[in-house]
Design an enzyme around this catalytic site. Sequence first.
Site, PDB file in Angstrom:
ATOM      1  N   SER A   6       0.782  -1.052  -0.126  1.00  0.00           N
ATOM      2  CA  SER A   6       0.204  -0.170  -0.030  1.00  0.00           C
ATOM      3  C   SER A   6       0.839   1.004   0.068  1.00  0.00           C
ATOM      4  O   SER A   6       1.935   1.198   0.584  1.00  0.00           O
ATOM      5  CB  SER A   6      -0.863   0.121   1.316  1.00  0.00           C
ATOM      6  OG  SER A   6      -1.598   1.314   1.434  1.00  0.00           O
ATOM      7  N   TYR A  53      -1.529  -0.632  10.586  1.00  0.00           N
ATOM      8  CA  TYR A  53      -1.850  -1.003   9.227  1.00  0.00           C
ATOM      9  C   TYR A  53      -0.558  -0.675   8.419  1.00  0.00           C
ATOM     10  O   TYR A  53       0.285  -1.373   7.458  1.00  0.00           O
ATOM     11  CB  TYR A  53      -2.919  -0.163   8.720  1.00  0.00           C
ATOM     12  CG  TYR A  53      -3.102  -0.654   7.195  1.00  0.00           C
ATOM     13  CD1 TYR A  53      -3.789  -1.773   6.625  1.00  0.00           C
ATOM     14  CD2 TYR A  53      -2.757   0.362   6.238  1.00  0.00           C
ATOM     15  CE1 TYR A  53      -3.785  -2.037   5.002  1.00  0.00           C
ATOM     16  CE2 TYR A  53      -2.937   0.290   4.942  1.00  0.00           C
ATOM     17  CZ  TYR A  53      -3.534  -0.991   4.225  1.00  0.00           C
ATOM     18  OH  TYR A  53      -3.842  -1.256   3.192  1.00  0.00           O
TER      19      TYR A  53
HETATM   20  N1  LIG Z   1      -8.888  -0.695  -0.377  1.00  0.00           N
HETATM   21  C1  LIG Z   1      -7.671   0.165  -0.680  1.00  0.00           C
HETATM   22  O1  LIG Z   1      -7.942   1.363  -1.079  1.00  0.00           O
HETATM   23  C2  LIG Z   1      -6.458  -0.296  -0.837  1.00  0.00           C
HETATM   24  C3  LIG Z   1      -5.417   0.541  -0.814  1.00  0.00           C
HETATM   25  C4  LIG Z   1      -4.133   0.250  -0.773  1.00  0.00           C
HETATM   26  C5  LIG Z   1      -3.810  -1.285  -0.705  1.00  0.00           C
HETATM   27  N2  LIG Z   1      -4.876  -2.274  -0.121  1.00  0.00           N
HETATM   28  C6  LIG Z   1      -4.785  -3.418  -0.176  1.00  0.00           C
HETATM   29  O2  LIG Z   1      -5.148  -4.216  -1.161  1.00  0.00           O
HETATM   30  C7  LIG Z   1      -5.641  -5.756  -0.517  1.00  0.00           C
HETATM   31  C8  LIG Z   1      -7.053  -5.804  -0.999  1.00  0.00           C
HETATM   32  O3  LIG Z   1      -7.749  -4.668  -0.492  1.00  0.00           O
HETATM   33  P1  LIG Z   1      -9.361  -4.586  -0.589  1.00  0.00           P
HETATM   34  O4  LIG Z   1      -9.773  -3.178  -0.101  1.00  0.00           O
HETATM   35  O5  LIG Z   1      -9.733  -4.995  -2.062  1.00  0.00           O
HETATM   36  O6  LIG Z   1      -9.838  -5.593   0.509  1.00  0.00           O
HETATM   37  P2  LIG Z   1     -11.183  -5.788   1.188  1.00  0.00           P
HETATM   38  O7  LIG Z   1     -12.498  -5.662   0.153  1.00  0.00           O
HETATM   39  O8  LIG Z   1     -11.360  -5.204   2.305  1.00  0.00           O
HETATM   40  O9  LIG Z   1     -11.346  -7.264   1.393  1.00  0.00           O
HETATM   41  C9  LIG Z   1     -10.567  -7.819   2.399  1.00  0.00           C
HETATM   42  C10 LIG Z   1     -10.046  -9.303   1.743  1.00  0.00           C
HETATM   43  O10 LIG Z   1      -9.090  -9.870   2.700  1.00  0.00           O
HETATM   44  C11 LIG Z   1      -9.699 -11.407   2.611  1.00  0.00           C
HETATM   45  N3  LIG Z   1      -9.203 -11.883   4.063  1.00  0.00           N
HETATM   46  C12 LIG Z   1      -9.302 -11.348   5.433  1.00  0.00           C
HETATM   47  N4  LIG Z   1      -8.819 -12.269   6.219  1.00  0.00           N
HETATM   48  C13 LIG Z   1      -8.573 -13.330   5.637  1.00  0.00           C
HETATM   49  C14 LIG Z   1      -7.970 -14.290   6.133  1.00  0.00           C
HETATM   50  N5  LIG Z   1      -7.704 -14.680   7.339  1.00  0.00           N
HETATM   51  N6  LIG Z   1      -7.511 -15.294   5.155  1.00  0.00           N
HETATM   52  C15 LIG Z   1      -7.782 -14.902   4.098  1.00  0.00           C
HETATM   53  N7  LIG Z   1      -8.270 -14.073   3.457  1.00  0.00           N
HETATM   54  C16 LIG Z   1      -8.576 -13.048   4.254  1.00  0.00           C
HETATM   55  C17 LIG Z   1     -11.087 -11.088   2.841  1.00  0.00           C
HETATM   56  O11 LIG Z   1     -11.615 -12.307   2.316  1.00  0.00           O
HETATM   57  P3  LIG Z   1     -13.240 -12.770   2.689  1.00  0.00           P
HETATM   58  O12 LIG Z   1     -14.032 -11.567   2.196  1.00  0.00           O
HETATM   59  O13 LIG Z   1     -13.572 -13.975   1.868  1.00  0.00           O
HETATM   60  O14 LIG Z   1     -13.418 -13.153   4.042  1.00  0.00           O
HETATM   61  C18 LIG Z   1     -11.447 -10.123   1.577  1.00  0.00           C
HETATM   62  O15 LIG Z   1     -11.101 -10.782   0.253  1.00  0.00           O
HETATM   63  C19 LIG Z   1      -5.422  -5.474   0.825  1.00  0.00           C
HETATM   64  O16 LIG Z   1      -3.989  -6.163   0.960  1.00  0.00           O
HETATM   65  C20 LIG Z   1      -5.120  -4.042   1.210  1.00  0.00           C
HETATM   66  O17 LIG Z   1      -4.333  -4.013   2.493  1.00  0.00           O
HETATM   67  C21 LIG Z   1      -6.416  -1.606  -0.388  1.00  0.00           C
END
Ligand SMILES: NC(=O)c1ccc[n+]([C@@H]2O[C@H](COP(=O)([O-])OP(=O)(O)OC[C@H]3O[C@@H](n4cnc5c(N)ncnc54)[C@H](OP(=O)(O)O)[C@@H]3O)[C@@H](O)[C@H]2O)c1
Length: 233
Positions: free
Chosen positions: A130, A144
Amino acid sequence: MKVILVSGGTSVLGAAICRHYIERGDRVLCAYHTNARGARHLADELGQDLVPVSLDVQSADSIEQAVTGIEHLDVLVNNSGIFSEAAIEDLTLSQWRRIFSVNVEGMFALSQACRALLRAASGAIVNIASINALHPGFGKTVHYDASKGAVVAFTQSLAAELAPEIRVNAVAPGLLSAPHLDTHHPLRRLYEERALLGTLVDPAEVAKAVAFVGECRAMTGQTVVVDGGYLAG
Ligand SMILES: NC(=O)c1ccc[n+]([C@@H]2O[C@H](COP(=O)([O-])OP(=O)(O)OC[C@H]3O[C@@H](n4cnc5c(N)ncnc54)[C@H](OP(=O)(O)O)[C@@H]3O)[C@@H](O)[C@H]2O)c1
């Protein structure tokens, strides 16, 4: 046709990554933790080359079960990740540990489990970091930010250890456009004012970067920023 394992495959970014690979003609193992329904919907939408796989990155048994069922793997995308906010005076050790358990330990454990498969395929690992790792200080996110900083260091260190057989890179997205960030959301406004391109980051664009670093045979140990020019703004 390559075989790609995407952890957190039904998340905002995970689904975009799955979609991108399927559109290229690859086979995607879409790993879900709790969202089995989301994985089924994605399979209905994207077809039989998307295979839902149950996976909890916090459970050694679950990882073993998921990986045992895989015969060939070209790219592991470590995308699972959780986020929470807490001011430093309120942040508890259990909140800190929970973030590190999923975002860092889960990434380590799944990478370790996929090592032999990836080595056999001269494959690659793509870790999702991130911009918080590189520009901490959005506020109330030290746990985080530290976990994503660890992802960047883990990526460099693992790349050195697994070279030349397996390449390891990271992609660091900025704030992704997602349904909950409506046009009046304060975070959206803050981001759009500073980002040179003036918008939140489209997950589909991050997916392109993930696929690129996954296949570029001249890259390892790198973290590629996809932030619409936020860090440069
Ligand atoms: N959203 C942003 O703006 C942003 C920005 C920078 C980086 N990121 C990074 O991008 C990635 C995806 O972010 P997102 O916002 O798309 O995620 P999200 O919609 O918040 O969903 C979180 C994901 O993590 C999975 N997860 C949580 N606990 C888990 C576990 N114990 N085992 C396996 N999977 C698990 C969830 O699976 P289930 O739903 O099946 O439980 C879900 O698919 C993350 O690494 C996040 O830090 C996001």
